[in-house]
Design an enzyme around this catalytic site. Structure first.
Site, short mmCIF file in Angstrom:
data_model
loop_
_atom_site.label_atom_id
_atom_site.label_comp_id
_atom_site.label_asym_id
_atom_site.label_seq_id
_atom_site.Cartn_x
_atom_site.Cartn_y
_atom_site.Cartn_z
N SER A 156 -1.76 -1.56 -4.80
CA SER A 156 -0.45 -0.86 -5.64
C SER A 156 -0.51 0.89 -5.29
O SER A 156 -1.03 1.68 -4.70
CB SER A 156 -0.26 -0.60 -7.05
OG SER A 156 0.54 -0.09 -7.87
N TYR A 193 4.53 1.71 -13.27
CA TYR A 193 3.11 2.19 -13.43
C TYR A 193 2.61 1.61 -14.89
O TYR A 193 1.49 0.79 -14.77
CB TYR A 193 2.47 3.41 -12.75
CG TYR A 193 1.42 3.15 -12.29
CD1 TYR A 193 0.85 1.99 -11.09
CD2 TYR A 193 0.77 4.20 -12.82
CE1 TYR A 193 -0.04 2.62 -10.37
CE2 TYR A 193 -0.80 3.85 -12.37
CZ TYR A 193 -1.08 3.74 -11.12
OH TYR A 193 -2.92 3.36 -10.63
N LYS A 232 0.71 -2.08 -14.97
CA LYS A 232 -1.09 -2.37 -14.93
C LYS A 232 -1.41 -2.60 -16.30
O LYS A 232 -2.32 -3.88 -16.17
CB LYS A 232 -1.56 -1.00 -15.09
CG LYS A 232 -1.29 -0.46 -13.56
CD LYS A 232 -2.36 -1.18 -12.23
CE LYS A 232 -2.67 -0.38 -10.79
NZ LYS A 232 -3.39 -1.30 -10.28
N GLN A 286 -7.52 -19.23 -21.20
CA GLN A 286 -6.03 -19.75 -20.39
C GLN A 286 -7.03 -21.10 -19.51
O GLN A 286 -7.05 -22.59 -20.07
CB GLN A 286 -5.18 -19.83 -20.25
CG GLN A 286 -4.37 -21.11 -20.81
CD GLN A 286 -3.12 -20.80 -20.39
OE1 GLN A 286 -2.17 -18.99 -21.14
NE2 GLN A 286 -1.68 -21.94 -20.18
N ARG A 332 -0.35 14.07 -5.23
CA ARG A 332 -0.97 14.29 -6.35
C ARG A 332 -1.80 15.29 -6.92
O ARG A 332 -2.03 16.15 -5.04
CB ARG A 332 -3.41 13.41 -5.49
CG ARG A 332 -2.47 12.36 -6.55
CD ARG A 332 -3.72 10.79 -6.23
NE ARG A 332 -3.63 10.17 -6.63
CZ ARG A 332 -3.34 9.35 -8.46
NH1 ARG A 332 -3.79 10.40 -8.39
NH2 ARG A 332 -3.07 8.39 -7.86
N1 UDP Z 1 0.45 18.65 -10.53
C1 UDP Z 1 1.11 20.21 -10.09
N2 UDP Z 1 1.37 20.05 -9.26
C2 UDP Z 1 0.76 18.97 -8.16
C3 UDP Z 1 1.05 17.65 -8.70
C4 UDP Z 1 0.59 17.65 -9.97
O1 UDP Z 1 0.52 20.36 -11.47
O2 UDP Z 1 1.48 19.94 -7.43
C5 UDP Z 1 0.21 18.17 -11.88
C6 UDP Z 1 0.94 17.23 -13.23
O3 UDP Z 1 1.91 17.72 -13.29
C7 UDP Z 1 -0.33 16.55 -13.97
C8 UDP Z 1 -2.16 16.88 -13.68
O4 UDP Z 1 -1.22 18.09 -12.44
O5 UDP Z 1 -0.15 17.64 -14.86
C9 UDP Z 1 -2.12 14.92 -12.32
O6 UDP Z 1 -1.22 15.09 -11.61
P1 UDP Z 1 -1.64 13.98 -10.79
O7 UDP Z 1 -0.33 13.65 -9.86
O8 UDP Z 1 -2.83 13.84 -10.08
O9 UDP Z 1 -2.06 12.32 -11.40
P2 UDP Z 1 -1.86 11.60 -12.97
O10 UDP Z 1 -3.09 12.41 -13.90
O11 UDP Z 1 -0.07 12.67 -13.74
O12 UDP Z 1 -1.47 10.04 -12.56
#
Ligand code: UDP
Length: 317
Positions: free
Chosen positions: A76, A146, A150, A163, A187
């Site tokens: 995924s 997502y 999930k 079941q 991320r």
């Molecule tokens: N985030 C950020 N800058 C980036 C990428 C992510 O400030 O370049 C923040 C995003 O807004 C969130 C947190 O980091 O609040 C975690 O984001 P991530 O995408 O790693 O994982 P999530 O917990 O959202 O699935």
């Protein structure tokens, strides 16, 4: 006799680490991935192992899956930019893909461990989040592909268990980081490391006061392996780090320091429906699995940053 596992999503961040771990424990592994967000580079260690075979395949279509004793279902998209760019594909792999995995396992009497997520709690109004919390999800928002994908995966597993007596385990995985995160999957930890090593601005979304609790990948894999052997009626289990909660701004500062402190920290627009806080209530994992993350954030971030330093130097990020 050698036990045989299928790992779906084997070329991804968690799928590849899990594959390596299973191989090291004497399993033979067939890894399946459509390579939409995974990379074959992640399987370079596994590819040298005689008990490993890779098959490129897309679980949204009917596949001829091999016999196995266990299926670890990790296929995924998992990062917000990735799933938001293919919401239909994300829903399909978690719906049809999971249905296919469960049906195949049932025919073989195989055990299934599925990767669910802390996103089933949405933007939680209960903190930290225990498994008994039903969540606070926007069912039609940009993250719903997502979150609801999930939630459907979990519902389908529970339905098959009730079941048809399916042998399933459900991991609710909280933010995990470490080597092999895709440098371009958007991320927070991977983004900041790549930005830091390139001397580019570190992009904090919003005020950076939102928090997450970060678990190092080796700890997470240990939790998964233990969950696989947990009793059949265990139900969903949170896997994550209850001690690593920190704000995104703090993460930015730590990674900035680790990567030579050349990058400015800049504030950019925050994604829609981004959860404000997230931290696992780990009581169930402690009780049922006797498991708890061990790697402190400082150590895990240092290892992860080193991984990205090499990628950036080699022009791979
Ligand atoms: N985030 C950020 N800058 C980036 C990428 C992510 O400030 O370049 C923040 C995003 O807004 C969130 C947190 O980091 O609040 C975690 O984001 P991530 O995408 O790693 O994982 P999530 O917990 O959202 O699935």
């Amino acid at each position: 006799m050698t036990r045989r596992a299928i790992v779906t999503g084997a070329a991804g961040f968690l799928g590849s680490h899990l594959t390596d771990r299973l191989l090291s424990e004497g399993w033979s592994v067939v890894g399946i991935d459509n390579l939409s967000s995974g990379h074959l580079d992640n399987l370079s260690l596994a590819q040298r192992h005689r008990n490993f075979e890779f098959r490129r395949g897309d679980l949204r279509r009917k596949l001829r899956l091999p016999p196995a004793d266990a299926i670890f279902h990790f296929a995924s998209p998992a990062s917000p930019p990735r799933y938001e760019s293919d919401p239909i594909g994300t829903l399909e792999v978690n719906a049809f893909g999971t249905a296919q995995v469960l049906a195949h396992a049932q025919g073989l009497g195989a055990r299934v461990l599925v990767s669910s997520t802390s996103e089933v709690y949405g933007d939680p109004q209960v903190h930290p989040q225990p498994e008994s919390y039903w969540g606070h999800v926007n069912p039609i928002g940009v993250r719903s592909c997502y979150d609801e994908g999930k939630r459907f995966l979990e519902a389908l597993c529970m339905a098959w268990q009730r079941q048809r007596g399916a042998d399933v385990r459900i991991a609710r995985i909280f933010n995990t980081y470490g080597p092999r995160m895709a440098p371009d999957d958007g991320r927070v930890v991977s983004n900041f490391c790549v930005q830091g090593w390139k001397g580019a601005p570190i992009t904090v979304q919003g005020s950076g006061r939102q928090s997450r609790s970060f678990c190092y990948v080796d700890d997470l894999i240990e939790g998964l392996v233990r969950l696989y052997s947990a009793p059949a009626d265990t139900g969903p289990v949170n896997l994550g780090n209850p001690r690593g909660e920190t704000t995104i701004l703090d993460i930015a500062k730590r990674i900035r320091r680790l990567t030579g402190a050349r990058s400015p920290i800049v504030f950019i627009e925050r994604g829609k429906d981004d959860p404000e806080r997230r931290r696992p209530d780990l009581r169930k994992a402690r009780r049922v699995l006797g498991w708890e993350p061990k790697v402190p954030l400082t150590q895990g971030l240092a290892r992860t940053s080193e991984h990205f330093r090499v990628l950036v130097r080699e022009g791979k990020a």
